[in-house]
Enzyme design. Structure first.
Site, short mmCIF file in Angstrom:
data_model
loop_
_atom_site.label_atom_id
_atom_site.label_comp_id
_atom_site.label_asym_id
_atom_site.label_seq_id
_atom_site.Cartn_x
_atom_site.Cartn_y
_atom_site.Cartn_z
N HIS A 51 7.22 0.57 -19.56
CA HIS A 51 6.63 1.60 -20.41
C HIS A 51 5.54 2.34 -19.65
O HIS A 51 5.13 1.96 -18.55
CB HIS A 51 6.00 0.96 -21.67
CG HIS A 51 7.00 0.41 -22.63
ND1 HIS A 51 7.49 1.12 -23.69
CD2 HIS A 51 7.61 -0.80 -22.66
CE1 HIS A 51 8.36 0.39 -24.36
NE2 HIS A 51 8.46 -0.79 -23.75
N GLU A 94 8.06 9.86 -21.43
CA GLU A 94 8.03 8.46 -21.03
C GLU A 94 9.43 7.90 -20.83
O GLU A 94 9.68 7.12 -19.91
CB GLU A 94 7.29 7.64 -22.09
CG GLU A 94 7.23 6.15 -21.80
CD GLU A 94 6.66 5.34 -22.94
OE1 GLU A 94 6.52 4.11 -22.79
OE2 GLU A 94 6.36 5.92 -24.01
N GLU A 144 2.84 -1.59 -19.01
CA GLU A 144 2.42 -0.20 -19.22
C GLU A 144 1.90 0.26 -17.86
O GLU A 144 0.82 -0.14 -17.43
CB GLU A 144 1.34 -0.11 -20.29
CG GLU A 144 1.76 -0.58 -21.66
CD GLU A 144 2.54 0.46 -22.45
OE1 GLU A 144 2.78 1.56 -21.89
OE2 GLU A 144 2.91 0.19 -23.60
N HIS A 146 12.23 2.99 -24.77
CA HIS A 146 12.63 4.20 -25.50
C HIS A 146 13.97 4.74 -24.98
O HIS A 146 14.66 4.09 -24.20
CB HIS A 146 11.52 5.24 -25.48
CG HIS A 146 10.18 4.65 -25.81
ND1 HIS A 146 9.85 4.22 -27.07
CD2 HIS A 146 9.12 4.36 -25.01
CE1 HIS A 146 8.62 3.71 -27.05
NE2 HIS A 146 8.16 3.78 -25.80
#
Length: 327
Positions: free
Chosen positions: A209, A154, A291, A117
């Protein structure tokens, strides 16, 4: 959906007349102070430490509010000839290049780090909602990412860990490139993220992430590519080495951080295989996603917002990558 971004400039207090005299008295000191701050800012100040919750962003992983251009884009239908499958034209700097690598066991190796992101995605709803072709289907260019319940995004987590990981890998002699370093107005899109690793001929690539699952879902998981040969995607050659990379990263992550594998995905192994992620479908170099934990669970969030834990997370990833690259 979109959300209101963080307030970077808090309201300033109005000075009283009595304080103006003090301002004049110390005016001669200001140039030196500004010079000192300029040097400090150039080399980088301390990270945010454990106080990540002070920044405010959106609370769930999502694409920004639908736009007319996004809704008009193909989504796995049509004749597949529309040019919307490519990312929007670049609007800022090229991928962040490594500083001169030190000598070490990874000398000559190239690692691409993809911080998931972008902190500014929420300001570019139409751009990040534009669909791109990821081989098996059409998918949004990018999303805003998730956040802790306190609002720490995040995107800030991923960039912080990416910087720590870059430092560790460069110390081992690797040449490191980031897909973005907070120096772009949005994105890059998922297809461009894969392309950056491909064009760098990376020996390994990792996308960082943090998850946005339900409370009580805890732990990390590493996502490895499943075999895809469809349209623009053909990752068959990198499935096996990516699986090896994933296992090395997962093993080192457990050992260094002490975090348990996910209790909601991967059957306790911390390993998941997927064929719906453009960053893996379109990759031609060994690549995995990680993650690191669930930002929506308070216990995991306490780890993710801790600077000392993020350093351990970066160390775990580094050790896994080094192990993979050294065979």
């Amino acid at each position: 959906m979109s959300y209101t971004g963080p307030d970077f400039e808090p309201p300033q207090r109005r000075r009283s007349p009595l304080r103006r005299a003090l301002t004049v008295a110390i005016a001669a000191l200001v140039p030196g102070a500004l010079l000192g701050w300029g040097v400090y800012a150039a080399v980088g100040g301390p990270d945010d430490g454990d106080g990540g919750g002070a920044d405010r962003a959106g609370a769930v992983r999502t694409s920004a509010a639908p736009s007319s251009s996004a809704s008009a884009s193909p989504d796995g239908g049509g004749d597949g000839k529309k040019p919307a499958g490519s990312s929007p034209a670049p609007t800022s700097k090229e991928p962040s290049a490594s500083r001169p690598a030190a000598s070490g066991p990874l000398e000559g190796k190239v690692v691409v780090i993809d911080p998931g992101h972008n902190p500014a995605n929420f300001q570019h709803a139409s751009e990040i909602n534009r669909k791109v072709n990821v081989g098996t289907h059409w998918k949004e260019c990018d999303t805003t990412g998730t956040a802790t319940n306190a609002g720490w995004p995040e995107a800030k987590f991923t960039l912080d860990v990416a910087h720590r990981l870059r430092t560790l890998l460069e110390a081992q002699g690797a040449t490191v490139k980031l897909t973005q370093d907070g120096d772009r107005s949005f994105g890059p899109c998922v297809d461009e993220r894969a392309r950056i690793g491909n064009e760098a001929h990376a020996d390994a690539a990792i996308s960082i992430h943090a998850d946005g699952s339900g409370a009580g879902n805890r732990g990390f998981h590493v996502i490895m590519p499943g075999s895809v040969h469809d349209g623009a995607a053909d990752n068959r050659a990198i499935v096996a080495p990516s699986a090896e990379l994933g296992k090395n990263v997962a093993g080192a992550f457990v050992r260094v951080t002490g975090s348990a594998p996910s209790n909601y995905l991967g059957d306790g192994t911390g390993l998941v295989t997927r064929t719906d992620l453009g960053g893996l479908n379109l990759s031609t170099v060994p690549k995995v996603f990680i993650e690191c934990g669930n930002m929506r669970d308070s216990k995991d969030a306490a780890l993710l917002t801790s600077g000392s834990w993020r350093q351990k997370a970066a160390q775990g990833m580094s050790e896994g990558i080094v192990s993979f690259l050294r065979g």
